[in-house]
Enzyme design. Sequence first.
Site, PDB file in Angstrom:
ATOM      1  N   TYR A  25       0.791  -1.228   0.000  1.00  9.77           N
ATOM      2  CA  TYR A  25       0.000   0.000   0.000  1.00  9.77           C
ATOM      3  C   TYR A  25       0.824   1.279   0.000  1.00  9.77           C
ATOM      4  O   TYR A  25       0.259   2.364  -0.103  1.00  9.77           O
ATOM      5  CB  TYR A  25      -0.949   0.002   1.204  1.00  9.77           C
ATOM      6  CG  TYR A  25      -1.872  -1.189   1.220  1.00  9.77           C
ATOM      7  CD1 TYR A  25      -2.892  -1.307   0.282  1.00  9.77           C
ATOM      8  CD2 TYR A  25      -1.719  -2.210   2.148  1.00  9.77           C
ATOM      9  CE1 TYR A  25      -3.734  -2.410   0.278  1.00  9.77           C
ATOM     10  CE2 TYR A  25      -2.556  -3.311   2.159  1.00  9.77           C
ATOM     11  CZ  TYR A  25      -3.558  -3.405   1.221  1.00  9.77           C
ATOM     12  OH  TYR A  25      -4.389  -4.496   1.221  1.00  9.77           O
ATOM     13  N   HIS A 105      -8.929   1.098  -5.673  1.00 10.21           N
ATOM     14  CA  HIS A 105      -8.091   0.212  -4.859  1.00 10.21           C
ATOM     15  C   HIS A 105      -6.640   0.582  -5.106  1.00 10.21           C
ATOM     16  O   HIS A 105      -6.230   0.746  -6.264  1.00 10.21           O
ATOM     17  CB  HIS A 105      -8.325  -1.259  -5.217  1.00 10.21           C
ATOM     18  CG  HIS A 105      -9.726  -1.689  -4.965  1.00 10.21           C
ATOM     19  ND1 HIS A 105     -10.192  -1.977  -3.698  1.00 10.21           N
ATOM     20  CD2 HIS A 105     -10.773  -1.823  -5.808  1.00 10.21           C
ATOM     21  CE1 HIS A 105     -11.473  -2.298  -3.783  1.00 10.21           C
ATOM     22  NE2 HIS A 105     -11.854  -2.200  -5.047  1.00 10.21           N
ATOM     23  N   SER A 107      -3.913  -1.237  -4.459  1.00 10.27           N
ATOM     24  CA  SER A 107      -3.197  -2.366  -5.066  1.00 10.27           C
ATOM     25  C   SER A 107      -4.004  -2.920  -6.238  1.00 10.27           C
ATOM     26  O   SER A 107      -5.195  -2.640  -6.381  1.00 10.27           O
ATOM     27  CB  SER A 107      -2.960  -3.467  -4.032  1.00 10.27           C
ATOM     28  OG  SER A 107      -4.187  -4.072  -3.669  1.00 10.27           O
ATOM     29  N   ARG A 116      -9.922 -11.759  -3.432  1.00  8.06           N
ATOM     30  CA  ARG A 116      -9.939 -10.313  -3.697  1.00  8.06           C
ATOM     31  C   ARG A 116     -10.360  -9.976  -5.130  1.00  8.06           C
ATOM     32  O   ARG A 116     -10.523  -8.809  -5.470  1.00  8.06           O
ATOM     33  CB  ARG A 116      -8.566  -9.704  -3.425  1.00  8.06           C
ATOM     34  CG  ARG A 116      -8.152  -9.778  -1.974  1.00  8.06           C
ATOM     35  CD  ARG A 116      -6.832  -9.048  -1.749  1.00  8.06           C
ATOM     36  NE  ARG A 116      -6.246  -9.377  -0.469  1.00  8.06           N
ATOM     37  CZ  ARG A 116      -6.551  -8.798   0.684  1.00  8.06           C
ATOM     38  NH1 ARG A 116      -7.471  -7.852   0.726  1.00  8.06           N
ATOM     39  NH2 ARG A 116      -5.948  -9.171   1.795  1.00  8.06           N
TER      40      ARG A 116
END
Length: 154
Positions: A25, A105, A107, A116
């Site tokens: 992140y 998002h 990532s 995910r």
Amino acid sequence: MPIKKILLLNGPNLNLLGTREPHIYGYDTLASIESSLSTYLSSLTPSVELLTFQSNWEGALIDRIHEARTDGTDAIVINPAAFTHYSVALRDALTGVDIPFVEVHISNVHKREEFRHKSFLSDKAEAVICGLGVFGYRAAVEWCVGYLKERPKL
């Protein structure tokens, strides 16, 4: 010219940005991201205000989305974090208020664990941005500014 409002929503654990898994992140904190976005937005246009809200609680995010319906919010940028993958309630709240939203998002969720890869929001979002790091927030805000110029609120 009336002020337009973009609501930036961040979901669970994003208050830990800068220290939580920085290899995924990055090192920017949520406060620094919000401040940078506000400054960037001011440089784009003086007629759009950035509102921000973060919660680790699904219900608090839903309540804030409901509030957006009556507080003049014109667009929503949301990083739903883990709620992305299972929250029908968040999906229903976003579709229920009829405010365009962009899903962000940090990532690339498609390069991560299989669980995910599924989003309960993507098919309802105006746009989905993932894998650009914190720049994804800037891209989403810039898209919203363009969208609001093209489609003024009635």
